[in-house]
Design a protein around this motif. Structure first.
Motif, mmCIF file in Angstrom:
data_model
loop_
_atom_site.group_PDB
_atom_site.id
_atom_site.type_symbol
_atom_site.label_atom_id
_atom_site.label_comp_id
_atom_site.label_asym_id
_atom_site.label_seq_id
_atom_site.Cartn_x
_atom_site.Cartn_y
_atom_site.Cartn_z
ATOM 1 N N MET A 1 52.981 21.070 -41.243
ATOM 2 C CA MET A 1 53.140 20.912 -39.797
ATOM 3 C C MET A 1 51.963 20.129 -39.253
ATOM 4 S SD MET A 1 53.491 23.873 -36.889
ATOM 5 C CE MET A 1 53.621 23.434 -35.164
ATOM 6 N N PRO A 2 52.166 19.039 -38.470
ATOM 7 C CA PRO A 2 51.056 18.249 -37.966
ATOM 8 C C PRO A 2 50.227 19.049 -36.972
ATOM 9 C CG PRO A 2 53.120 17.561 -36.961
ATOM 10 C CD PRO A 2 53.470 18.522 -38.052
ATOM 11 N N ARG A 3 48.976 18.675 -36.895
ATOM 12 C CA ARG A 3 48.051 19.370 -35.999
ATOM 13 C C ARG A 3 48.412 19.074 -34.542
ATOM 14 N NH1 ARG A 3 41.526 18.248 -35.817
ATOM 15 N NH2 ARG A 3 41.119 19.208 -33.800
ATOM 16 N N ARG A 4 48.425 20.112 -33.709
ATOM 17 C CA ARG A 4 48.732 19.953 -32.294
ATOM 18 C C ARG A 4 47.428 19.708 -31.548
ATOM 19 N NH1 ARG A 4 52.988 24.448 -30.405
ATOM 20 N NH2 ARG A 4 53.101 22.963 -28.698
ATOM 21 N N SER A 5 47.184 18.482 -31.176
ATOM 22 C CA SER A 5 45.935 18.095 -30.538
ATOM 23 C C SER A 5 46.145 17.994 -29.038
ATOM 24 C CB SER A 5 45.449 16.752 -31.104
ATOM 25 O OG SER A 5 44.278 16.339 -30.447
ATOM 26 N N ILE A 6 45.375 18.752 -28.287
ATOM 27 C CA ILE A 6 45.477 18.700 -26.828
ATOM 28 C C ILE A 6 44.157 18.301 -26.189
ATOM 29 C CG2 ILE A 6 47.284 20.466 -26.803
ATOM 30 C CD1 ILE A 6 45.149 22.457 -25.864
ATOM 31 N N LEU A 7 43.101 18.151 -26.975
ATOM 32 C CA LEU A 7 41.785 17.794 -26.459
ATOM 33 C C LEU A 7 41.338 16.471 -27.063
ATOM 34 C CD1 LEU A 7 39.949 21.251 -26.753
ATOM 35 C CD2 LEU A 7 41.054 20.294 -24.722
ATOM 36 N N THR A 8 40.496 15.766 -26.332
ATOM 37 C CA THR A 8 39.892 14.544 -26.853
ATOM 38 C C THR A 8 38.617 14.897 -27.612
ATOM 39 O OG1 THR A 8 38.559 14.178 -24.862
ATOM 40 C CG2 THR A 8 40.805 13.277 -24.876
ATOM 41 N N GLU A 9 38.093 13.936 -28.332
ATOM 42 C CA GLU A 9 36.854 14.168 -29.069
ATOM 43 C C GLU A 9 35.717 14.522 -28.127
ATOM 44 O OE1 GLU A 9 36.346 14.446 -32.188
ATOM 45 O OE2 GLU A 9 38.397 13.964 -32.794
ATOM 46 N N ARG A 10 35.678 13.887 -26.972
ATOM 47 C CA ARG A 10 34.618 14.183 -26.006
ATOM 48 C C ARG A 10 34.739 15.610 -25.481
ATOM 49 N NH1 ARG A 10 31.820 10.172 -23.511
ATOM 50 N NH2 ARG A 10 33.508 8.738 -24.111
ATOM 51 N N GLN A 11 35.960 16.068 -25.226
ATOM 52 C CA GLN A 11 36.172 17.433 -24.752
ATOM 53 C C GLN A 11 35.831 18.455 -25.829
ATOM 54 O OE1 GLN A 11 40.267 17.095 -23.626
ATOM 55 N NE2 GLN A 11 39.834 16.312 -21.569
ATOM 56 N N GLY A 592 49.974 17.102 -20.389
ATOM 57 C CA GLY A 592 48.549 17.207 -20.102
ATOM 58 C C GLY A 592 47.663 16.564 -21.138
ATOM 59 N N VAL A 593 48.230 15.870 -22.118
ATOM 60 C CA VAL A 593 47.451 15.222 -23.179
ATOM 61 C C VAL A 593 46.952 13.872 -22.665
ATOM 62 C CG1 VAL A 593 47.527 14.293 -25.515
ATOM 63 C CG2 VAL A 593 48.770 16.389 -24.952
ATOM 64 N N PRO A 594 45.673 13.540 -22.887
ATOM 65 C CA PRO A 594 45.170 12.238 -22.441
ATOM 66 C C PRO A 594 45.933 11.084 -23.073
ATOM 67 C CG PRO A 594 43.350 13.698 -23.003
ATOM 68 C CD PRO A 594 44.608 14.392 -23.446
ATOM 69 N N CYS A 595 45.965 9.970 -22.382
ATOM 70 C CA CYS A 595 46.706 8.802 -22.842
ATOM 71 C C CYS A 595 46.064 8.246 -24.115
ATOM 72 C CB CYS A 595 46.724 7.739 -21.744
ATOM 73 S SG CYS A 595 47.645 6.273 -22.180
ATOM 74 N N LYS A 596 46.884 8.059 -25.133
ATOM 75 C CA LYS A 596 46.374 7.533 -26.400
ATOM 76 C C LYS A 596 46.347 6.011 -26.430
ATOM 77 C CE LYS A 596 47.964 11.584 -28.976
ATOM 78 N NZ LYS A 596 48.816 12.087 -30.088
ATOM 79 N N ASP A 597 47.130 5.367 -25.589
ATOM 80 C CA ASP A 597 47.158 3.898 -25.527
ATOM 81 C C ASP A 597 46.119 3.440 -24.508
ATOM 82 O OD1 ASP A 597 47.717 1.237 -25.558
ATOM 83 O OD2 ASP A 597 49.815 1.411 -24.968
#
Length: 666
Positions: A1-11, A592-597
């Protein structure tokens, strides 16, 4: 199962990295006497500093040190200095895993740290699900979870575990909110809501899109279009209580999703979520359309006043030539009369010679007309806007649920006469002030002519909405002003509030300050020592301020501009984003996930900032087409996100060393 990422590296770094800020290290990493006692029980230097490092990491940020983790030099020096050691002593500590595990067991025994497992983990998961409904963002929920773990001395699990738990809690909270809204809607209303996505209006759009297309107008036709939508929404009979106990930010999020979906996209969504979005949109749009109706009425009143003022000014301008001619004729007549009196000649003969009695009568009539024209104001001509008001105001007054303060009760009685078209009802003027200019114009009207009275009522309706004497329930812009006030109990509980709660105390204090200031001014005036001014013939004169900018400042500014390197705006945006991460504020409207593009998002922001438009920006860039930019703009760029990004930029500016020289930052 892929990791569910909701935070950025900075967060993630802000939540889980060891602090290097001196203030945070002093707060969290200052060792107490009992801490030093437990640390000194270890014999070797590497064990002492390793034990202290694990203790500090468990306290803040509240996690275990990972194998092979690089400890920041500032942290090593700060902790080692308290132990009388050097940062190099920690190098041998990482070689033996068993020692680290023994130290962790000892720290749990001494300080009561607990692992994230068992009943404690289940309790925290339940707490997280309850807290997710009020969390405003993914980062907000993750921060709350980390803070509660620190307070309860629960060692933080891995970052992937935290992100998965927060994501599951947010999804669960979203579904609970949608189910709560849907369960409050009866079956008949559900069918009518679903029908909005299939019913075609005007031959080319669905009813849902038709309802969404509204904005404040500037004429009676625009008001009628808004009233069509308002009356339709009222017929749905969807009570605002449907959204009771739902956090405002979740209502806003559902409404914004509805404003971005097309009808076919909404039809593909699962039942509860689709109905929740439709219900929220109907309730919110009903309030927004009512506000737009009031705004349109405000503009129509303003337009009527400007037209009347323009007409009044034009008539005065047209009368100036006649005014000059009439004054010249009266001047000649007066001179002839004075000359006849001096010579003892009959005044009748003088009038006959100067202009004649018939011409004098015409002059008096013209003077009377000119007097009325020059004395008239714009209120004399606002009656020309009666038919404009009559096209929509009765319908508007019947559709709006207007509430009023006691002072506006006479105005509400007057609006009831217009709304119900009571032709035989008396036209009371109690809604006007005694000194109002309207009285003079209303008294001059014929008894059966009520046009100016209705115009006066609608003018006063606008002023009453502006002043807050009347309001709309559930409105954003024209709600009861009391809802915007802080309750007195809450204000009294605020220790930093310096304003007294009794107005008499504040007024007495200001009067005393004013009296003291006037005494100082009087004393300085008598001595001729008013700083930067003087009093001459009873008039206070203030000296003109001299320029504080050196003469060579312009040359220095040009020199500084010449020293700046030439840079492309796109490169500058990326560099600033790499430094402060302002693009992280533009999260997806639903997830609520930051824009990846990032490049596409910066293109959209650049198009917005340059007022270029997405079509021209798509032509200017080779990386994105119009539909890609439109999708990013629709789901990521909104006013709240722009405000959050701007706040990050301002905060970064305030942290610059030069900011100490800027007023307002330090």
């Amino acid at each position: 199962m892929p990791r569910r990422s909701i935070l950025t590296e900075r967060q993630r770094a802000a939540l889980f990295d060891l602090p290097t800020d001196e203030t945070l290290m002093l707060r969290h990493y200052t060792l107490a006497d009992d801490d030093l006692q437990h640390i000194n029980e270890r014999r070797r230097p590497e064990n002492k500093i390793g034990f202290a490092l694990q203790l500090c990491a468990l306290r803040y940020p509240g996690r275990l040190l990972s194998s092979g983790e690089v400890i920041p030099q500032k942290v090593l020096r700060f902790i080692a200095a308290q132990l009388g050691l050097t940062g190099d002593d920690v190098l041998l500590y990482a070689a033996r895993r068993q020692t680290r595990q023994q130290h962790l067991h000892a720290l749990r025994q001494i300080y009561g740290f607990k692992m994230f497992s068992g009943q404690g983990a289940r309790s925290l998961k339940a707490w997280l699900e309850n807290e997710a409904e009020t969390a405003r963002s993914n980062e907000d929920l993750a921060r709350r979870f980390v803070e509660v773990c620190r307070r309860s001395q629960v060692i933080l699990p891995g970052i992937s575990v935290i992100e998965r738990l927060c994501a599951d809690a947010l999804v669960s909270a979203e579904r609970q909110t949608e189910s709560r809204i849907t369960n409050r809607i009866d079956d008949g209303t559900k069918e009518r809501l679903d029908a909005l996505l299939t019913e075609i209006v005007d031959g080319n759009v669905t009813r849902f899109i038709w309802l969404r297309r509204f904005e404040a107008g500037s004429n009676s036709a625009g008001a009628s279009r808004l009233l069509d939508r308002l009356e339709f929404l009222q017929e749905l009979d969807l009570s605002p209580d449907t959204l009771a106990d739902v956090p405002p930010h979740r209502i806003t999020r559902l409404r914004r999703q509805g404003e971005r979906y097309f009808a076919d996209g909404l039809r593909d969504i699962t039942g509860d979520r689709r109905l929740a979005i439709l219900a929220v949109c109907m309730v919110e749009w009903k309030a927004a359309v009512a506000d737009a109706v009031i705004e349109t009425h405000d503009r129509i009143v303003g337009k009527t006043w400007r037209d009347a003022k323009r007409l009044s000014d034009a008539r005065i301008a047209d009368a100036r030539s006649s005014l000059r001619e009439t004054l010249r004729s009266f001047k000649d007549l007066g001179a002839a009369l004075l000359e006849a009196k001096a010579d003892g000649v009959s005044l009748d003969a003088a009038v006959e010679v100067a202009c004649g009695w018939s011409h004098l009568e015409r002059m008096v009539t013209t003077a009377a007309e000119l007097t009325d024209t020059m004395a008239a104001d714009a209120l004399s001509h606002v009656v020309h806007g009666y038919h404009r008001f009559r096209r929509y105001t009765p319908r508007m007054l019947r559709a709006l649920d207007i509430c009023a303060a006691p002072v506006a009760v006479p105005l509400m009685q007057a609006t009831k006469v217009i709304a119900q078209d009571q032709t035989d009802a008396p036209r009371q003027v109690g809604f006007l002030r005694r000194t109002s200019k309207w009285h003079r114009h209303l008294n001059a009207q014929d008894p059966g002519d009520n046009r100016l009275w209705e115009v006066a009522v609608m003018f006063q309706v606008r002023e009453a909405f502006r002043s807050g004497d009347i309001w709309l329930p559930h409105s954003r812009r024209y709600a009861d002003l009391k809802q915007a006030l802080v309750p007195i109990e809450t204000a009294k509980a605020c220790p930093r509030l310096t304003m007294p709660f009794e107005p008499e105390i504040w007024l007495d204090d200001r009067k005393a300050r004013l009296a003291e200031g006037m005494k100082r001014l009087s004393k300085a005036a008598r001595a001729g020592a008013i700083p930067g001014g003087s009093i001459e013939n009873g008039v206070l004169k203030v000296d003109r301020l001299t320029a504080a900018i050196p003469a060579d400042a312009d040359g220095m500014v040009l020199d500084l501009y010449g020293r700046l390197p030439a840079v492309r705006i796109t490169d500058l945006l990326q560099e600033v984003d790499d430094d402060i991460g302002f693009t992280e504020a533009f999260t997806h409207l639903r997830t609520g996930v930051p824009c990846k593009d990032r490049i596409g998002l910066l293109n959209v922001l650049l198009a917005e900032g340059l007022n270029l438009g997405l079509s021209k920006m798509a032509e200017a860039t080779s990386s994105h087409d119009y539909f890609q930019l439109s999708r990013l703009s629709r789901w990521h760029v909104e006013s709240d996100a722009i405000n959050r990004a701007l706040a990050k930029v301002i905060e970064a500016q305030a942290n610059l060393p030069m900011a100490q020289f800027w007023c307002g930052f330090r």
